[in-house]
Design a protein around this motif. Structure first.
Motif, PDB file in Angstrom:
ATOM      1  N   GLN A   1      79.553  14.718 -58.456  1.00 24.72           N
ATOM      2  CA  GLN A   1      78.195  14.161 -58.531  1.00 24.72           C
ATOM      3  C   GLN A   1      77.144  15.248 -58.412  1.00 24.72           C
ATOM      4  N   ARG A   2      77.404  16.150 -57.450  1.00 17.18           N
ATOM      5  CA  ARG A   2      76.455  17.259 -57.248  1.00 17.18           C
ATOM      6  C   ARG A   2      76.402  18.146 -58.479  1.00 17.18           C
TER       7      ARG A   2
ATOM      8  N   SER B   1      76.954  17.216 -61.522  1.00 14.72           N
ATOM      9  CA  SER B   1      76.222  16.517 -62.593  1.00 14.72           C
ATOM     10  C   SER B   1      74.707  16.625 -62.377  1.00 14.72           C
ATOM     11  N   GLU B   2      74.282  16.475 -61.105  1.00 12.96           N
ATOM     12  CA  GLU B   2      72.849  16.581 -60.842  1.00 12.96           C
ATOM     13  C   GLU B   2      72.344  17.989 -61.124  1.00 12.96           C
ATOM     14  N   LEU B   3      73.128  18.963 -60.730  1.00 11.08           N
ATOM     15  CA  LEU B   3      72.724  20.345 -60.973  1.00 11.08           C
ATOM     16  C   LEU B   3      72.625  20.637 -62.460  1.00 11.08           C
ATOM     17  N   GLU B   4      73.544  20.041 -63.211  1.00  6.98           N
ATOM     18  CA  GLU B   4      73.506  20.273 -64.657  1.00  6.98           C
ATOM     19  C   GLU B   4      72.233  19.640 -65.272  1.00  6.98           C
ATOM     20  N   ARG B   5      71.896  18.440 -64.793  1.00  2.00           N
ATOM     21  CA  ARG B   5      70.676  17.809 -65.318  1.00  2.00           C
ATOM     22  C   ARG B   5      69.432  18.615 -64.940  1.00  2.00           C
ATOM     23  N   THR B   6      69.409  19.092 -63.702  1.00  5.46           N
ATOM     24  CA  THR B   6      68.275  19.907 -63.255  1.00  5.46           C
ATOM     25  C   THR B   6      68.143  21.167 -64.084  1.00  5.46           C
TER      26      THR B   6
END
Length: 737
Positions: free
Chosen positions: A57-58, A60-65
């Motif tokens: 999950q982390r 995925s969020e980092l990739e979106r950021t």
């Protein structure tokens, strides 16, 4: 206790993911190798699985950021590029402007400018830099050697005025440069509070304007000179120092100054000294006063005076200050006007003398006319009184005689004699009325009067006249109250009605009232022959009768003359409508008043008087023996007992001797020296108490009428009204106990 992280936060995302995968694999192998361990190992497995889920999950969020950051960086780079392009475009656009352009921010800091800005200030342009303050920019301009200042101005003063103007939102002014060059400077505020400065070279415009002004001034100067030369006045214009700037040839001619002595720049003092000694100042202004006015301190108010040139010519001199500090002097030849004024003065004196002489003559003539008129009025009044006395006696004698005659022919003769006497009495009354109306001393008793008080007696009187001619006669009753003199208003309506009956052969006569706003219009209609338009003014003149066949007994044409004079004096408009063959309508407009209580007037008077055996005792006091005897015979024929006397004292003595108080009193007002009729009434009432009384008089003055009203006694005008006299005695007989 320290906490140790398996993942270094400073590693990249890829490195952290790689480590997490290695950790996961290691943990899985360990779990597989230690299957025999108890639930602790399974719990660790669960934690590892949860940790892996969090890691994913982390990640995925980092990739979106990271994607968002990369997109933002891309857009920022694009915006920066666009801003650079816009700035280059703005700089290019500003550079293409033909004027000098500069932009200051809200803090008055120079943001940008083009190459033309301050180009004419060569010592300032190289020192312009972004971030320079506005004050520093003004300081450099003020100290520039290319700025042209007037002699009385300084760079410091110019700087102060320039900064003061900078406080305004919109500013525009011209700046003079060296070498006869000009800049137009304008300042405009931006929406955020910044300032845009524009510098425009207006040298060509200034030079063209200067040339045009010089051309106009030259043309105007020629026009002014041409105008001055064509003036009939002499004109001279001086500057503030009193030096001659302009003049026309006329001033030298008028002042007798040679042309070569009037020169451009000559001082006013020298010009005044050149005036001839034969020039005399008239009035309060002399040469010294004229010089004092021409000084700088004396030009506040204009100066005006006259001088005499030679023996005949008179000149009017006028001086006035000019807005630029100079002054103007004009000289006008007023010889003709003064000679005309002198002739007019002499003519006026002669006319005043003639007017005074004529006025004295007119005053003498007027006095004579007034004396003659007063004498005429006194004569008419006296003659009327003296004539009415025997006529009244004759009428009463004839009335008494007519009742005793048995022969029809004798009665007709007596009737004609009575008619003739009535005509004479009517003529005397008419002459007396006209005399009074023509007199300025006539006073009217203006008061509210109900029209019914006038209409009721007239109905009885006029019906007899109309019946004798076989005419119909009617009066439309009215409840209106008007403001007028009741006696004269009754006489006006009576004359109009009698005139209508006199000239109407068939048909009828109608009297009615129409209300019009604040007035009542009394109309007298008849079906007579009518009056032609060209004769409608003539009928109001004295002794004018349109019917040439009418006899003297039909009147002498005074009735309408009395109507016209009475209406004019009372202020009642008189109108006439008439058409030949259709009849006439006379109209009298009378102002309305408040309601007045009508007096009760008997509608019928007894035609045949018979007092019977009432035993009525009447005291008759009359100083005319014939009239007294005629009245005595008449009243005795009616059944009354009459005791008579010739004056007041005799009447009082007679009553005292007889010791008998009469039931009614008939007293003449004019009893000669001693008591008058009203005085006698007061004395008898005081001694014996009130009794019915009647005052006989031929005096129609207001004084007698008011005296009778104050005593509450009826006034009967001579010649006597036989019917009214009988009515009075009948009413007195009824009051006898």
């Amino acid at each position: 206790m320290t906490s140790t992280s398996l993942i270094n936060p400073s590693d990249t995302i890829e490195r952290q993911n790689e480590k997490l995968l290695q950790i996961t694999d290691a943990l899985m192998r360990r779990i597989e190798n230690q299957t025999s361990q108890s639930g602790v190992a399974f719990a660790q497995f669960e934690r590892a699985a949860l940790l892996e889920k969090q890691v994913r999950q982390r990640t995925s969020e980092l990739e979106r950021t990271l994607d968002l950051l990369q997109d933002s960086n891309a857009r920022l780079a694009s915006a920066s590029a666009e801003a650079q392009d816009a700035r280059r475009d703005l700089a290019d656009a500003i550079e293409t402007v033909k004027e000098g352009f500069a932009l200051f921010d809200p803090n008055d800091r120079l943001v940008m400018f083009n190459s033309r800005f301050c180009r004419d200030f060569r010592d300032v342009a190289p020192k312009l830099t972004a971030g320079m303050s506005f004050n520093e920019y003004i300081d450099r301009i003020a100290s520039s050697r290319y700025l042209a200042l007037p002699d009385a101005d300084t760079p410091a003063g110019w700087r102060v005025r320039r900064l003061e103007r900078h406080q305004d939102r919109n500013v525009m002014f011209n700046v003079e440069l060296t070498q006869d060059r000009w800049l137009q400077v304008s300042e405009q505020r931006t929406g955020k509070g910044g300032t845009v400065v524009l510098q425009t070279d207006v040298t060509d415009l200034i030079r063209i304007e200067r040339q045009e002004r010089a051309r106009l001034e030259s043309a105007q100067a020629r026009l002014i000179q041409a105008t001055l030369d064509h003036l009939n006045q002499g004109v001279a214009i001086f500057d503030e120092d009193g030096l001659l700037l302009g003049w026309n040839r006329r001033i030298g001619t008028l002042l007798a100054v040679p042309a070569h002595l009037i020169q451009l720049g000559i001082a006013f003092e020298a010009l005044v000294d050149q005036l001839g000694r034969d020039l005399d100042f008239l009035g309060d202004v002399d040469r010294a006063a004229f010089r004092a006015w021409a000084s700088r301190q004396g030009r506040g108010e204009p100066i005006s005076f006259e001088v005499r040139h030679g023996r005949r010519d008179v000149l009017h001199v006028f001086g006035s200050g000019l807005p630029d500090g100079g002054f103007l002097v004009s000289v006008t030849d007023v010889t003709a006007e003064r000679e005309a004024a002198q002739r007019l003065f002499e003519i006026n004196e002669m006319l005043e003398q003639r007017v005074m002489e004529r006025t004295l003559e007119l005053e003498d003539a007027l006095g004579a006319a007034e004396r003659a008129n007063a004498s005429k009025n006194r004569f008419v009044a006296a003659a009327s009184h003296d004539l009415l006395q025997p006529l009244s006696a004759a009428e009463l004698f004839i009335s008494s005689l007519a009742g005793r005659l048995e022969n029809d022919a004798d009665r007709q003769v007596a009737a004609k004699a009575g008619s003739a006497i009535k005509s004479a009495v009517s003529l005397i009354d008419a002459l007396l009325d006209i005399s009074k109306l023509d007199s300025d001393r006539q006073r009217f008793d203006i008061r509210p009067v109900a029209l019914s008080e006038i209409f009721l007696p007239l109905r009885d009187e006029m019906e007899v006249l109309a019946t004798d001619k076989g005419l119909g006669f009617s009066i439309v009753d009215s409840a209106l109250t008007v403001e007028s003199d009741p006696a004269y208003l009754r006489r006006v309506i009576q004359n109009l009605a009698a005139n209508a009956i006199r000239y109407t052969e068939t048909g009828r006569v109608l009297i009615g009232v129409r209300r019009q706003g604040n007035s009542a219009r009394i109309e007298v209609w008849d079906s007579g022959p009518g009056i032609a338009e060209e004769d409608q003014d003539r009928i109001f003149e004295e002794f004018q009768r349109l019917d040439s066949k009418a006899s003297r007994n039909d009147g002498l044409g005074l009735g309408l003359a009395i109507v016209e004079r009475a209406c004019a004096r009372l202020g009642h408009p008189l109108g006439l409508w008439s058409e030949p063959g259709r009849g006439s309508c006379f109209q009298v407009s009378v102002p309305l008043a408040g309601r007045a209580q009508p007096r009760v007037i008997s509608a019928q008077a007894p035609r045949k008087i018979d007092l019977g055996r009432t035993g009525l005792i009447v005291l008759l006091v009359e100083n005319e023996p014939e009239l007294r005897r005629a009245m005595q015979l008449l009243m005795e024929s009616w059944g009354a007992d009459v005791i008579d006397a010739g004056d007041g004292e005799a009447a009082i003595d007679l009553i005292a001797d007889l010791e008998l108080m009469p039931d009614a009193m008939i007293l003449d007002q004019q009893l000669g020296p001693g008591l008058s009729g009203t005085d006698l009434l007061v004395e008898l009432t005081r001694r014996f108490g009130p009794r019915p009384a009647l005052i006989l008089t031929a005096d129609r003055s207001e004084e007698v009428r008011r005296t009778c009203e104050s005593l509450g006694v009826e006034r009967m005008l001579k010649p006597l009204d036989r019917t009214r006299l009988g009515q009075f005695l009948t009413e007195a007989a009824r009051a006898v106990p």
